[in-house]
Enzyme design. Structure first.
Site, mmCIF file in Angstrom:
data_model
loop_
_atom_site.group_PDB
_atom_site.id
_atom_site.type_symbol
_atom_site.label_atom_id
_atom_site.label_comp_id
_atom_site.label_asym_id
_atom_site.label_seq_id
_atom_site.Cartn_x
_atom_site.Cartn_y
_atom_site.Cartn_z
ATOM 1 N N ARG A 164 0.838 -1.198 0.000
ATOM 2 C CA ARG A 164 0.000 0.000 0.000
ATOM 3 C C ARG A 164 0.876 1.253 0.000
ATOM 4 N NH1 ARG A 164 -2.271 2.497 4.565
ATOM 5 N NH2 ARG A 164 -1.492 0.752 5.807
ATOM 6 N N THR B 248 3.218 -8.543 6.116
ATOM 7 C CA THR B 248 3.158 -9.950 5.725
ATOM 8 C C THR B 248 3.813 -10.149 4.359
ATOM 9 O OG1 THR B 248 0.900 -9.611 4.882
ATOM 10 C CG2 THR B 248 1.124 -10.550 7.089
ATOM 11 N N LYS C 95 6.061 -13.331 2.785
ATOM 12 C CA LYS C 95 5.833 -13.987 1.490
ATOM 13 C C LYS C 95 7.104 -13.999 0.661
ATOM 14 C CE LYS C 95 1.189 -12.120 1.763
ATOM 15 N NZ LYS C 95 0.379 -10.933 1.433
ATOM 16 N N LYS D 135 5.582 4.010 4.774
ATOM 17 C CA LYS D 135 6.211 2.842 4.149
ATOM 18 C C LYS D 135 7.421 3.253 3.299
ATOM 19 C CE LYS D 135 1.956 0.089 4.177
ATOM 20 N NZ LYS D 135 2.387 -1.072 4.986
#
Length: 828
Positions: free
Chosen positions: A558, A665, A669, A563
């Site tokens: 996102r 998460t 992955k 971030k």
């Protein structure tokens, strides 16, 4: 795989039976025959054939749970980012090989049909993907559970780019229907909105309240089937869509007022149109509140009705049989709704109702950002939910008495802990309401859980330390390894067996193979094949030719300033300027891959997207660059695209400012697919680094304590700008028109935000970031050692399984146990 039911006309375990089932569905559901059917007809017939396999198991699951009468986990979430369903359900029903053989016999293209499967528009980012992983794990572990949410008609939005700007368009994922859902109009629930309350006393002298809503909305449930892997368990995801209580005003229509004749229908059905309506406007805020109340009110009505339909169930035993988990603050309005139902509808006393409520609810906090901890204006809340505001006031009054008794005379503490935030606009703090009303409060990574207790919810942790726990997130290996990276999964299974798919810690057995040159070579070939697949996709969608042998440096998540996609952009400019100065970047060729959506009202995030596109336009078309650098921004990033990206990445960017990311998460992955991470000590990065080894993780940046210290002493971003010549040149390039077609004003807001505020300390972390990226580039040139490090990331990441997380929730929060589903005779 799993137990099989006795074969009937709706199940198929042989090629002949599956072919018959497919053709029957083609005729009976699509009204088509194999000679003139369109690819979409074939897709629908295949989807219904696979769904038929699930229905039998679902019936067995319902029967088994009814007989056992176990404790049931209820997961309330505003979003579920499920990903495509057809291929997953074929894997879970062992029908992939059957279908492949049938399609060969019929001379049909199975890959073409699989591509027609639409990703459900029911989620946005990590929160929704985690919810989907949890549903998968609950079913795989046979933990009785139901997920509840909203059936969004248009999802979040479909992202497109026009001249580098994000443009939001409707995600019309339901245009051709959804073969995976079962609408249930006979189970509709009516809920109220607005209006007023009337207080009165019953003949026994008890205070009673009637809520007289101004309008009503009907919720129609649709459920989707959520199978477990290697088990007969199939769970239910129950989603609500809004329907008007009165679709059509015939009188107004006859008077010629056609718009107002359907006004009520449009207003009501807007509630389930889109995920997270833009709340920059008063109307958007009101719609979002209505949306949240709509889904929890429908869900709680459904839960209580189903629970009390059994004669042996009473409200006194409700919390012994039902555990409700609040997935962040979006469903927290369920607390006053539960109290309303118990007090007003079932006529319990306050204390009894509160005892049931607090024993039932658990709260997961997924953030540390104050703006993400929802606060509703009291005026708006009271206008939409007048009875619930009264209940919130009562909860708060009783709670503050408890605080006063515990900390007498501490008025500042009372102010901080109050559910009602005072100010020019009084607001309801939903995180406080959740904390007061839940028996357990958990974070989603060790650092975030600690910061919740030490900072965000410190007062509550001091009052109720036993309520706080950590549950570090995880992902399902079935979706993000077996399905998205089948060749690598097959290689793992060849070496250690298939048990790792349900016991991910068995990946540790791979560690001994990481030291074998042949195994590393096999891994490199599979990684290259995944990169070639992604490169082909990029060329098809973006028209950009990328070199699969280059370092794939990936940042897909996102778009939010914390971030720090902007820091990644500054790195690309740094390499570009280095190349223009000296003719070399000093690192191997790199392909930078972005994927991110910005919230529709988030202008700063949208400008960052525009900047990245501006950088890409310059870098990708500069003859001096050659193959040294490529920049790609993938449009409309979702689970489906993620399944191409995670196996192909070499370097995973997890670069949020320490103390801002709850968990992450995506980092898990990537690691599970053999990708090295460059990251800060934030969220689950810390736990990933601890497990995979510091030498197999590229760490940079300030720690949480260093961030706090720097801000407390007075952070001056201009000092970093003035003292670092390379950084100064990079930031100056944002205003000299290089990346904006000569427009020197376009990126001024970004420059001002960096030099005057730099809330997320990009400039403070810049030098460390560039240094570690250069180190990562040099490390990539030793392909054999890089492969060893990548494989150690895989072997040591078994902890990050959603199965492990669910087992912890069952043990520590829900007190829930598995119920084995035994296949029954399908002829019953």
């Amino acid at each position: 795989m799993g137990n099989k039911t006795t074969e009937d006309r709706h199940t198929a375990t042989t090629v002949k039976a599956f072919k018959k089932l497919l053709l029957d569905n083609l005729y009976h559901t699509q009204g088509a025959n194999v000679y003139n059917a369109s690819p979409y007809d074939i897709y629908r017939a295949l989807a219904f054939s696979v769904r038929d396999q699930l229905v039998g198991r679902w019936r067995e699951t319902v029967d088994a749970y009814y007989r056992a009468d176990p404790k049931i986990v209820i997961y309330l979430s505003a979003e579920y980012l499920l990903g495509r369903q057809l291929e997953k359900n074929m894997l879970y029903t062992d029908t992939m090989k059957l279908a492949d053989k049938v399609f060969q016999e019929l001379d049909l293209d199975l890959d073409e049909v699989l591509e027609l499967d639409q990703e459900p528009g029911l989620g946005n980012g990590g929160l929704g993907r985690l919810a989907a992983c949890f549903l998968d794990s609950l079913a795989t572990l046979s933990i009785p559970a139901i997920g509840y949410g909203i059936r969004y008609e248009f999802g979040i939005f479909r992202q497109t780019f026009e001249d580098g700007w994000q443009v939001e368009k409707a995600d019309n994922w339901l245009r051709y229907g959804n073969p995976w859902e079962f609408p249930q109009p006979d189970d509709m629930v009516e809920i109220g909105l607005g209006g007023h309350t009337e207080h009165w006393r019953d003949p026994d002298g008890h205070q009673r309240v009637n809520w007289i809503p101004a309008e009503t909305v009907t919720g129609e449930p649709c459920h989707m089937l959520m199978p477990g892997y290697d088990t007969s368990s199939v769970h239910t995801l129950r989603l609500w869509r809004a329907r008007a209580s009165e679709d059509f005003d015939f009188g107004m229509f006859n008077e010629g007022d056609y718009a107002r004749a359907v006004e009520s229908k449009v207003r009501s059905e807007n509630i389930s149109k889109a995920l997270y309506p833009n709340d920059e406007t008063p109307q958007g805020k009101e719609l979002r509140l209505k949306q949240q109340y709509f889904f929890v009110a429908c869900s709680l009505s459904d839960i209580l009705h189903t629970f009390l339909s059994r004669a042996e169930h009473t409200l006194e035993t409700f919390a012994d049989k039902i555990a409700i988990q609040l997935n962040d603050t979006h469903p927290v309005v369920a607390v006053p709704e539960m109290m309303r139902l118990l007090i007003d509808e079932h006529e319990l006393g306050w204390d009894e109702a509160w005892h049931i409520t607090t024993r039932t609810f658990g709260y997961t906090c997924h953030t540390l950002l104050p703006e993400a901890l929802e606060k509703w204006p009291v005026g708006l809340f009271g206008r939409v939910l007048p009875r619930h505001l009264e209940i919130v006031y009562e909860i708060n009054a009783r709670f503050l008495k408890e605080v006063e008794a515990r900390f007498p005379g501490d008025n500042e503490r009372l102010r901080r802990m109050s559910i009602i935030e005072e100010g020019t606009e009084r607001r309801i703090r939903m995180a406080h309401l959740a904390s007061v009303s839940s028996h357990t409060i958990n974070g989603v990574a060790a650092l975030q859980s600690r910061l919740l207790q030490e900072r965000t919810l410190r007062d509550f942790a001091e009052m109720w330390p036993d309520r706080f726990q950590n549950k570090t997130n995880g992902v399902t290996p079935r979706r993000f390894m077996l399905q998205s990276n089948p060749r690598f999964s097959a290689l793992i299974t060849e070496k250690i067996g298939s048990g790792w798919l349900t016991h991910l810690d068995e990946l540790s057995k791979l560690e001994k193979f990481a030291g074998q040159a042949g195994f590393r070579e096999s891994f490199r070939k599979l990684k290259l094949a995944s990169k070639e697949t992604l490169a082909a996709y990029i060329f098809e969608k973006n028209g950009i030719q990328v070199d699969p042998s280059s370092l794939f440096d990936v940042m897909v998540k996102r778009l939010h300033e914390y971030k720090r996609q902007l820091l990644k952009a500054l790195h690309i400019i740094t390499l570009y300027q280095r190349l223009k100065r000296s003719g070399s970047t000093g690192v191997p060729p790199i392909t930078f891959i972005f994927g991110a959506k910005a919230a529709p009202g988030y202008q700063a995030a949208k400008l960052i997207i525009k900047l990245i596109h501006g950088i890409a336009d310059v870098v990708n078309h500069d003859a001096d660059v050659g193959d040294a650098l490529r920049v790609v921004f993938l449009e409309n990033f979702n689970v489906t695209i993620g399944e191409l990206v995670y196996p192909a990445a070499d370097l995973s960017e997890q670069i949020s400012l320490a103390g801002k990311e709850a968990s992450g998460t995506g980092n898990m992955k990537f690691a599970l697919n053999g990708t090295l991470t460059i990251g800060t000590l934030d969220g689950a990065n810390i736990e990933i680094r601890e497990r995979v080894g510091a030498e197999n993780f590229f760490l940079f940046g300030l720690t949480v304590d260093e961030v706090l210290a720097l801000k407390m002493q007075g952070y001056d971003p201009r000092r970093f700008y003035e003292e670092n010549e390379t950084l100064r040149a990079v930031i100056d390039a944002l205003t000299d028109g290089t990346f904006s077609s000569g427009d020197r004003e376009l990126f001024n807001p970004i420059v001002h935000s960096l030099l005057d505020r730099d809330e997320f300390l990009l400039l403070a972390d810049y030098a460390s970031y560039i240094e570690r990226l250069d180190e990562a580039g040099r490390a990539f040139t030793d392909s054999d050692d890089w492969s060893r490090k990548a494989l150690l990331n895989v072997a040591r990441s078994g902890y990050f399984s959603s199965d492990r997380v669910i087992e912890e929730y069952c043990r520590d929060v829900w007190n829930a146990s598995p119920v084995e589903v035994q296949p029954q005779d399908s002829s019953r």
